[in-house]
Scaffold this motif. Structure first.
Motif, mmCIF file in Angstrom:
data_model
loop_
_atom_site.group_PDB
_atom_site.id
_atom_site.type_symbol
_atom_site.label_atom_id
_atom_site.label_comp_id
_atom_site.label_asym_id
_atom_site.label_seq_id
_atom_site.Cartn_x
_atom_site.Cartn_y
_atom_site.Cartn_z
ATOM 1 N N ALA A 1 0.836 -1.207 0.000
ATOM 2 C CA ALA A 1 0.000 0.000 0.000
ATOM 3 C C ALA A 1 0.868 1.253 0.000
ATOM 4 O O ALA A 1 0.591 2.213 -0.732
ATOM 5 C CB ALA A 1 -0.930 -0.012 1.210
ATOM 6 N N ARG A 2 1.920 1.278 0.814
ATOM 7 C CA ARG A 2 2.806 2.447 0.859
ATOM 8 C C ARG A 2 3.438 2.705 -0.511
ATOM 9 O O ARG A 2 3.515 3.841 -0.967
ATOM 10 C CB ARG A 2 3.894 2.237 1.909
ATOM 11 N N PHE B 1 -5.196 3.277 4.243
ATOM 12 C CA PHE B 1 -4.339 4.438 3.993
ATOM 13 C C PHE B 1 -3.794 5.011 5.296
ATOM 14 O O PHE B 1 -2.597 5.286 5.422
ATOM 15 C CB PHE B 1 -5.134 5.509 3.240
ATOM 16 N N PHE C 1 -3.627 8.095 -3.769
ATOM 17 C CA PHE C 1 -4.734 7.363 -3.146
ATOM 18 C C PHE C 1 -5.858 7.055 -4.130
ATOM 19 O O PHE C 1 -6.356 5.931 -4.191
ATOM 20 C CB PHE C 1 -5.275 8.182 -1.970
ATOM 21 N N LYS D 1 -10.663 1.185 2.507
ATOM 22 C CA LYS D 1 -9.472 1.753 1.866
ATOM 23 C C LYS D 1 -8.935 2.935 2.667
ATOM 24 O O LYS D 1 -7.717 3.118 2.803
ATOM 25 C CB LYS D 1 -9.816 2.182 0.441
ATOM 26 N N ASN D 2 -9.830 3.746 3.212
ATOM 27 C CA ASN D 2 -9.390 4.866 4.054
ATOM 28 C C ASN D 2 -8.613 4.376 5.268
ATOM 29 O O ASN D 2 -7.579 4.941 5.642
ATOM 30 C CB ASN D 2 -10.591 5.693 4.526
ATOM 31 N N HIS E 1 -5.428 14.067 0.324
ATOM 32 C CA HIS E 1 -6.581 13.173 0.400
ATOM 33 C C HIS E 1 -7.474 13.422 1.607
ATOM 34 O O HIS E 1 -8.695 13.412 1.499
ATOM 35 C CB HIS E 1 -6.108 11.716 0.401
ATOM 36 N N ARG E 2 -6.879 13.664 2.786
ATOM 37 C CA ARG E 2 -7.690 13.762 3.988
ATOM 38 C C ARG E 2 -8.051 15.189 4.379
ATOM 39 O O ARG E 2 -8.934 15.391 5.207
ATOM 40 C CB ARG E 2 -6.982 13.083 5.174
ATOM 41 N N GLN F 1 0.113 13.006 0.652
ATOM 42 C CA GLN F 1 -1.115 12.229 0.586
ATOM 43 C C GLN F 1 -2.079 12.613 1.705
ATOM 44 O O GLN F 1 -3.287 12.691 1.488
ATOM 45 C CB GLN F 1 -0.782 10.739 0.660
ATOM 46 N N PHE G 1 0.546 3.899 -2.995
ATOM 47 C CA PHE G 1 0.053 5.228 -2.653
ATOM 48 C C PHE G 1 1.106 6.283 -2.988
ATOM 49 O O PHE G 1 0.782 7.379 -3.450
ATOM 50 C CB PHE G 1 -0.306 5.310 -1.168
ATOM 51 N N ASP H 1 -7.868 10.137 11.893
ATOM 52 C CA ASP H 1 -8.277 10.667 10.598
ATOM 53 C C ASP H 1 -8.846 12.065 10.788
ATOM 54 O O ASP H 1 -9.890 12.233 11.437
ATOM 55 C CB ASP H 1 -9.334 9.743 9.989
#
Length: 206
Positions: A24-25, A63, A33, A59-60, A132-133, A128, A28, A72
């Protein structure tokens, strides 16, 4: 050069979770993402996609685990931005953001930021996280109330990132010592200006 694929699919074992996180790392960092699917990560890790859901859920969640973020920020950002008038959004957003960073997860949050700033290979973590967040969350929350949302959201993201560096990393005064309410009252109007100022001349600038 393409990576060699592992033969077959592995079931869960003590190394599976680490393999998923490593895959994943990589993905991403390389593709972002939005572009990477859970199935793609499973293929990269050589595991069945169901194992990702088993270990991480969404998925969140994957991440957040991949970048080792202790919480988050997106729900908090969305909560203060959604609905109502644009005026005063900046103060509410700053108050919520400082509350998060001054809270019990501060040390872990700072560890993520410091690691990303000191190790170029980990710079994707900050990018990211903010894209993304935070930035994407701002875009989704205000998208129906202002024009040129991506431009405005990125300016807001830059203000938040600047506050993180000056208050928590560099500890510049008086910013480092100001209370939540004082910071919100001081920086909030700047964010409100980003949401209302003309930005046509900045759109599509290269």
């Amino acid at each position: 050069m393409a990576r060699s694929k592992r033969a077959g699919r592995r079931s869960g074992n003590p190394d599976t979770k680490a393999e998923i996180l490593a895959a994943a790392r990589r993905l991403f960092a390389e593709e972002g993402f939005e572009s990477v699917s859970m199935r793609r990560i499973a293929s990269e890790a050589g595991v069945d996609p169901s194992l990702i859901h088993h270990y991480f859920g969404s998925k969140n969640d994957l991440f957040l685990a991949a970048i080792e973020l202790p919480l988050d920020p997106a729900p908090e950002v969305a909560a203060v931005l959604e609905g109502g008038e644009i005026e005063g959004v900046g103060e509410r957003l700053m108050h919520a953001f400082v509350t998060i960073w001054d809270g019990p997860h501060q040390e872990k949050l700072l560890a993520v930021v410091r690691t990303s700033l000191s190790k170029p290979a980990m710079s994707f973590v900050l990018r990211q996280m903010f894209e993304h967040r935070i930035v994407k969350t701002v875009e989704e929350a205000i998208g129906d109330r202002v024009d040129h949302v991506p431009v405005r959201a990125n300016f807001i993201g830059s203000q938040i990132f600047g506050l993180v560096v000056t208050r928590y990393i560099l500890k510049l005064e008086p910013i480092a010592s100001l209370g939540e309410a004082e910071l919100a009252e001081t920086i909030g109007p700047t964010i409100d200006r980003y949401l209302t100022m003309p930005v046509e001349h900045l759109v599509d600038r290269r």
